[in-house]
Design a protein around this motif. Structure first.
Motif, PDB file in Angstrom:
ATOM      1  N   GLU A 347       0.825  -1.203   0.000  1.00 11.65           N
ATOM      2  CA  GLU A 347       0.000   0.000   0.000  1.00 11.65           C
ATOM      3  C   GLU A 347       0.866   1.262   0.000  1.00 11.65           C
ATOM      4  N   ASP A 348       1.896   1.290   0.868  1.00 13.44           N
ATOM      5  CA  ASP A 348       2.788   2.446   0.911  1.00 13.44           C
ATOM      6  C   ASP A 348       3.512   2.611  -0.420  1.00 13.44           C
ATOM      7  N   PHE A 349       3.957   1.498  -0.976  1.00 14.56           N
ATOM      8  CA  PHE A 349       4.682   1.559  -2.241  1.00 14.56           C
ATOM      9  C   PHE A 349       3.793   2.117  -3.354  1.00 14.56           C
ATOM     10  N   THR A 350       2.545   1.632  -3.415  1.00 16.92           N
ATOM     11  CA  THR A 350       1.608   2.099  -4.438  1.00 16.92           C
ATOM     12  C   THR A 350       1.374   3.595  -4.309  1.00 16.92           C
ATOM     13  N   GLU A 351       1.202   4.062  -3.079  1.00 11.57           N
ATOM     14  CA  GLU A 351       0.958   5.484  -2.850  1.00 11.57           C
ATOM     15  C   GLU A 351       2.193   6.312  -3.212  1.00 11.57           C
ATOM     16  N   PHE A 352       3.384   5.827  -2.850  1.00 15.89           N
ATOM     17  CA  PHE A 352       4.610   6.555  -3.159  1.00 15.89           C
ATOM     18  C   PHE A 352       4.877   6.580  -4.660  1.00 15.89           C
ATOM     19  N   GLU A 353       4.542   5.505  -5.358  1.00 16.52           N
ATOM     20  CA  GLU A 353       4.723   5.503  -6.807  1.00 16.52           C
ATOM     21  C   GLU A 353       3.931   6.641  -7.439  1.00 16.52           C
ATOM     22  N   GLN A 354       2.700   6.824  -6.987  1.00 17.10           N
ATOM     23  CA  GLN A 354       1.863   7.875  -7.550  1.00 17.10           C
ATOM     24  C   GLN A 354       2.404   9.265  -7.212  1.00 17.10           C
ATOM     25  N   ARG A 355       2.920   9.428  -6.000  1.00 18.52           N
ATOM     26  CA  ARG A 355       3.305  10.767  -5.548  1.00 18.52           C
ATOM     27  C   ARG A 355       4.739  11.133  -5.914  1.00 18.52           C
ATOM     28  N   THR A 356       5.613  10.135  -6.077  1.00 19.63           N
ATOM     29  CA  THR A 356       7.024  10.471  -6.287  1.00 19.63           C
ATOM     30  C   THR A 356       7.625   9.812  -7.513  1.00 19.63           C
ATOM     31  N   ALA A 357       7.554   8.496  -7.638  1.00 21.23           N
ATOM     32  CA  ALA A 357       8.237   7.830  -8.747  1.00 21.23           C
ATOM     33  C   ALA A 357       7.678   8.271 -10.088  1.00 21.23           C
ATOM     34  N   TYR A 358       6.379   8.500 -10.155  1.00 17.04           N
ATOM     35  CA  TYR A 358       5.780   8.973 -11.402  1.00 17.04           C
ATOM     36  C   TYR A 358       6.339  10.334 -11.793  1.00 17.04           C
ATOM     37  N   PHE A 359       6.856  11.074 -10.809  1.00 19.01           N
ATOM     38  CA  PHE A 359       7.359  12.416 -11.069  1.00 19.01           C
ATOM     39  C   PHE A 359       8.808  12.549 -10.614  1.00 19.01           C
ATOM     40  N   ASN A 360       9.573  11.475 -10.774  1.00 14.71           N
ATOM     41  CA  ASN A 360      11.001  11.495 -10.473  1.00 14.71           C
ATOM     42  C   ASN A 360      11.304  11.940  -9.050  1.00 14.71           C
ATOM     43  N   GLY A 361      10.453  11.552  -8.121  1.00 15.69           N
ATOM     44  CA  GLY A 361      10.703  11.867  -6.720  1.00 15.69           C
ATOM     45  C   GLY A 361      10.413  13.301  -6.344  1.00 15.69           C
ATOM     46  N   LEU A 374      -4.456   9.300  -4.146  1.00 12.97           N
ATOM     47  CA  LEU A 374      -5.320   8.133  -3.985  1.00 12.97           C
ATOM     48  C   LEU A 374      -5.696   7.941  -2.524  1.00 12.97           C
ATOM     49  N   ASP A 375      -6.969   7.779  -2.285  1.00 15.64           N
ATOM     50  CA  ASP A 375      -7.440   7.416  -0.952  1.00 15.64           C
ATOM     51  C   ASP A 375      -6.941   6.025  -0.604  1.00 15.64           C
ATOM     52  N   ARG A 376      -6.826   5.738   0.684  1.00 14.05           N
ATOM     53  CA  ARG A 376      -6.270   4.446   1.105  1.00 14.05           C
ATOM     54  C   ARG A 376      -7.179   3.273   0.725  1.00 14.05           C
ATOM     55  N   ILE A 377      -8.456   3.512   0.492  1.00 14.11           N
ATOM     56  CA  ILE A 377      -9.329   2.400   0.100  1.00 14.11           C
ATOM     57  C   ILE A 377      -8.986   1.906  -1.303  1.00 14.11           C
ATOM     58  N   PRO A 378      -8.964   2.777  -2.341  1.00 14.15           N
ATOM     59  CA  PRO A 378      -8.526   2.267  -3.646  1.00 14.15           C
ATOM     60  C   PRO A 378      -7.082   1.779  -3.640  1.00 14.15           C
ATOM     61  N   VAL A 379      -6.221   2.393  -2.822  1.00 16.00           N
ATOM     62  CA  VAL A 379      -4.846   1.906  -2.719  1.00 16.00           C
ATOM     63  C   VAL A 379      -4.836   0.465  -2.214  1.00 16.00           C
ATOM     64  N   SER A 380      -5.686   0.178  -1.233  1.00 15.74           N
ATOM     65  CA  SER A 380      -5.743  -1.189  -0.708  1.00 15.74           C
ATOM     66  C   SER A 380      -6.292  -2.154  -1.754  1.00 15.74           C
ATOM     67  N   HIS A 381      -7.206  -1.673  -2.603  1.00 23.50           N
ATOM     68  CA  HIS A 381      -7.721  -2.524  -3.677  1.00 23.50           C
ATOM     69  C   HIS A 381      -6.603  -2.851  -4.670  1.00 23.50           C
ATOM     70  N   MET A 382      -5.799  -1.845  -5.010  1.00 24.85           N
ATOM     71  CA  MET A 382      -4.677  -2.071  -5.917  1.00 24.85           C
ATOM     72  C   MET A 382      -3.685  -3.053  -5.299  1.00 24.85           C
ATOM     73  N   ALA A 383      -3.440  -2.905  -4.011  1.00 24.99           N
ATOM     74  CA  ALA A 383      -2.508  -3.803  -3.328  1.00 24.99           C
ATOM     75  C   ALA A 383      -3.032  -5.238  -3.319  1.00 24.99           C
ATOM     76  N   GLN A 384      -4.336  -5.396  -3.092  1.00 29.12           N
ATOM     77  CA  GLN A 384      -4.897  -6.757  -3.082  1.00 29.12           C
ATOM     78  C   GLN A 384      -4.720  -7.424  -4.439  1.00 29.12           C
TER      79      GLN A 384
END
Length: 509
Positions: A347-361, A374-384
């Motif tokens: 979940e943390d990785f998915t959220e960080f990808e959206q906020r930083t890796a997508y934009f070179n940190g 992303l709200d933590r609910i859709p993030v958890s869905h992506m993680a599942q």
């Protein structure tokens, strides 16, 4: 019964039978791939100019809209520094990597397009100096969907042999400048960003960049499309059905295989969001504005096809590392994520990808291009959903991840003994998933005049034959190159037979 009536009923029955068989035949044929929905959605249609309001007027075509034409809000600015104007860079206005303030995006694109052949040639020459890029295909060994494995080592040695090189101490190798596996650079490091292989761009033209192109030949890359294995439906084997999972087909392919929550997570994983080089602003590196990229554009089919970018964790720009896209297979059993960030949940990785890796940190850039919080609910869905991707079957392994001696051949068994003994591989790659959920520093700077990479996470070796090229930046094109690399870095002193046996074992993982 009327004979004419019977005749027409009979003819009708024959016609219906032919129609049914024709329909079955058609349904059994592969449906041609639909146009990319994302590409279609962002492509305007040309229409005829027939109404007065469609005509462009002299006002529409004038230059009064540019920043330099704006009148000052006060005549007093004439006596102030810079006459009240911002003469330097304005991040919100000026394109990324502009050489001077107010440089038109069209000029940057024109220059990038003109430079692309030179950039491509320079990278190709670099690879050809380092590697023999003529593929040598194994006659029998295949990836999960049948692509032949390429045999190495591919590295070109400079006036020595592998045997003599292995006898040298690190200082000798570094001082002579003959280490065969220096870091692999991004073809255009100043810009960096995601680069996709030609076979993927052919299917999804929206991923084509005007400034840089992919460098490693197709023979040294994973399959396209890669197989998909689900840990909840292992009896099905590969569930990709030979298709690339995208917004076009994810529901049709997976609606009967995963839960509604996981399906919603998959929807988000194939939904494009703005990214540094793929967006609607002047910062983009695509000719047309782009809706962005999806998670599974890089982690294609939950795996990889060698897409690369730069790691977001180092600064300044010249200290960043090229990153080869890793597989999402086996994510359910990994405890740290990110090559250097050591994030402790999917979940943390998915959220960080959206906020930083997508934009070179740099989340500041995200606000300009279309930040996606992303709200933590859709993030958890992506993680599942990510946690459903499994490794390919390994029929020669026991439930504890070791070779079954009744199924393995002698070379594989010798390779296993080396893996857990002389070669020291199991120090970091622990069965049954062949990773230790830790980060390690190989200190490769002992062998080459480059700054240290520092600790990088251990990646799983399960299904490793499906995932070339190897190491974090893809500098090792084959498993044989990987064995040669570690033979030097760990001073293992393996002989030629031991190297072959070690590769034979890893192919069974």
């Amino acid at each position: 019964m009327n004979r004419r009536y019977v005749f027409f009923v009979f003819v009708g029955f024959i016609g219906l039978t032919i129609l049914i068989h024709s329909s079955i035949g058609i349904s059994q044929q592969r449906t041609p791939p639909a146009a990319d929905v994302v590409q279609e959605a962002q492509t305007p249609r040309q229409v005829q100019i027939t109404r007065p309001e469609q005509q462009q007027t002299p006002h529409d075509q004038s230059d009064i809209f540019s920043a330099t034409s704006a009148p000052p809000s006060s005549p007093a600015f004439d006596t102030q520094p810079d006459q009240g104007k911002m003469l330097g860079f304005d991040f919100a206005r000026d394109p990324l990597n502009a050489k001077q303030p107010m440089q038109p995006a069209e000029e940057i694109m024109k220059n990038d397009i003109a430079d692309k052949p030179k950039v491509t040639t320079a990278q190709q020459q670099l690879l050809e100096r380092r590697y023999d890029l003529t593929p040598r295909l194994d006659p029998a060994a295949k990836m999960s969907r049948g692509k032949p494995l390429t045999v190495g080592p591919t590295a070109r040695l400079q006036g020595t042999t592998w045997q003599n090189l292995a006898k040298m101490i690190p200082d000798e190798i570094r001082n002579a400048g003959i280490f065969p596996y220096p870091s692999l650079p991004h073809p255009k490091h100043a810009s960096g960003g995601m680069v996709f292989p030609a076979m993927q761009i052919e299917m999804f033209p929206r991923l084509d960049r005007f400034d840089v192109q992919f460098d490693i030949p197709d023979a040294f890359l994973p399959e396209f499309p890669p197989a998909i294995f689900l840990q909840n439906r292992s009896e099905l084997g590969d569930v990709s059905r030979g298709e690339v999972v995208s917004i076009n087909n994810f529901h049709r392919l997976f609606k009967d295989l995963i839960t509604p929550v996981q399906l919603d997570g998959l929807r988000l994983l194939v939904t494009p969001f703005p990214q540094e080089e793929f967006n609607a602003t002047d910062d983009r590196k695509t000719v047309q504005p782009s809706l962005g990229v999806s998670c599974l554009d890089c982690h294609i089919n939950g795996h990889t096809t060698g897409q690369f970018h730069l790691n977001p964790d180092d600064r300044p720009q010249q200290r960043r590392l090229r990153l080869d896209t890793v597989s999402l297979r086996g994510m359910f059993n990994q405890q740290i994520h990110g090559s250097k960030r050591s994030l402790r949940s999917v979940e943390d990785f998915t959220e960080f990808e959206q906020r930083t890796a997508y934009f070179n940190g740099d989340p500041i850039r995200a606000m300009k291009k279309g930040i996606n919080i992303l709200d933590r609910i859709p993030v958890s869905h992506m993680a599942q959903m990510q946690n459903m991707f499994d490794f390919p079957a390994a029929p020669k392994l026991t439930v504890l991840g070791r070779l079954d001696p009744t199924k393995a051949n002698q070379s594989e068994l010798r390779g296993e003994a080396l893996f857990f003994g002389k070669a020291q591989c199991a120090t970091c790659h622990v069965p049954p998933f062949y990773l230790d959920n830790k980060m390690h520093d190989l200190k490769v700077e002992r062998f080459v005049n480059e700054p240290p990479d520092g600790p990088i996470k251990t990646f799983t070796l399960r299904g490793i034959k499906d995932s070339p090229p190897y190491l974090h930046d893809g500098r090792l094109l084959t498993l044989e190159d990987t064995v040669e690399f570690f033979n030097l870095v760990l001073s293992l002193q393996l002989n030629e037979q031991e190297k072959r046996d070690l590769v034979a074992f890893m192919r069974q993982l």
